[in-house]
Design a protein around this motif. Structure first.
Motif, PDB file in Angstrom:
ATOM      1  N   ARG A 124       0.834  -1.215   0.000  1.00 10.64           N
ATOM      2  CA  ARG A 124       0.000   0.000   0.000  1.00 10.64           C
ATOM      3  C   ARG A 124       0.870   1.267   0.000  1.00 10.64           C
ATOM      4  O   ARG A 124       0.641   2.170  -0.791  1.00 10.64           O
ATOM      5  N   ARG A 130      -4.063  -0.773  -4.616  1.00 11.77           N
ATOM      6  CA  ARG A 130      -5.393  -0.461  -4.108  1.00 11.77           C
ATOM      7  C   ARG A 130      -6.346  -1.647  -4.180  1.00 11.77           C
ATOM      8  O   ARG A 130      -7.529  -1.531  -3.867  1.00 11.77           O
ATOM      9  N   PRO A 217     -13.056   0.783  -0.656  1.00 13.82           N
ATOM     10  CA  PRO A 217     -11.669   0.839  -1.121  1.00 13.82           C
ATOM     11  C   PRO A 217     -10.758   1.508  -0.089  1.00 13.82           C
ATOM     12  O   PRO A 217     -11.199   2.395   0.632  1.00 13.82           O
ATOM     13  N   HIS A 219      -7.963   3.834   1.683  1.00 11.93           N
ATOM     14  CA  HIS A 219      -7.531   5.235   1.570  1.00 11.93           C
ATOM     15  C   HIS A 219      -8.593   6.118   0.937  1.00 11.93           C
ATOM     16  O   HIS A 219      -8.272   7.029   0.195  1.00 11.93           O
TER      17      HIS A 219
END
Ligand code: CTP
Length: 220
Positions: A124, A130, A217, A219
């Motif tokens: 990440r 992602r 998802p 972030h």
């Protein structure tokens, strides 16, 4: 879906004839690669040195060291929807590889080791991955707390925890028993079975986690 899977041990050279490594056979990662391919997915397998044949229909890249595995993952992870880190990557390597075979000239020998790249931990934060991120946690004590801590620290959607202190399962065995750890503290036990059967069961859970992480998802 497109899967990237790491498998097997890494070897960290000490001199031209010696290395530091571990007892990983690569069977769990290879079984996952085959299960994913049989389910019709595209699979890239990045493997340390193992005694297993490359699975047919799987794009396989062979590496030796943690650094080479890191670089191979960095090259291929952008193409993946799901990344599964089943490799037993060496956490340390000799600071220097001796150019010549080390001779037994002293009564004792000390090695200075340095940390290797944390490949899963970079997925990440460094590679900007992602997709659905799956790690393994091989532990000899406090299995679930250690696995949950890794899940959070490495930004995983799922950690597959196995107790490597139990005889007959895990490292270098044909069978394994694992506990799945999910964000939010949920756990799910998959009892002892052959790694090939376990891989099919794991794939079902991983694909379910992929569905869940698509809705949430990272972030965002
Ligand atoms: N891993 C990795 N790169 C490393 C070390 C580990 O990608 N240099 C991955 C493994 O493939 C596994 C997960 O991280 O999916 C957990 O590995 P483990 O060695 O059990 O955990 P660590 O984070 O190294 O923690 P510790 O040594 O404290 O148990």
């Amino acid at each position: 879906m497109r899967f990237l899977i790491t498998a097997g041990p890494t070897r960290e050279p000490l001199d031209p004839v010696r290395y530091l490594s571990n007892r990983s056979s690569g069977r769990m990662g290879y079984a996952l690669a085959e299960a994913a391919r049989e389910a019709g997915h595209q699979v890239i397998l990045i493997s340390g040195p193992v005694a297993l044949p490359a699975p047919s229909g799987v794009q396989t890249y062979l590496v030796e060291t943690a650094r080479q595995m890191y670089e191979a993952v960095q090259t291929h992870i952008a193409d993946a929807d799901v990344a599964i880190f089943a490799a037993a990557v060496a956490d340390y390597r000799p600071v220097q590889m001796a150019a010549q075979k080390i001779k037994k000239e002293t009564a004792a020998l000390s090695l200075t080791l340095e940390r290797t790249e944390d490949i899963l931990g970079s997925a990440r934060s460094v590679f900007g991955f992602r997709g659905t991120l799956v790690g393994f946690a091989a532990e000899t004590e406090n299995l679930i707390p250690h696995a949950q801590e890794k899940l959070t620290r490495k930004g995983c959607d799922l950690i597959i925890a196995n107790d490597v202190s139990q005889p007959g399962i895990g490292f270098d065995s044909l069978e394994n028993a694992v506990t799945l750890c999910l964000p939010g503290g949920q756990t799910h036990v998959l009892p002892q079975q052959e790694k090939t059967a376990l891989a099919c069961a794991l794939l079902t859970h991983i694909i379910r986690a992929a569905g869940a992480s698509e809705k949430n998802p990272p972030h965002e």
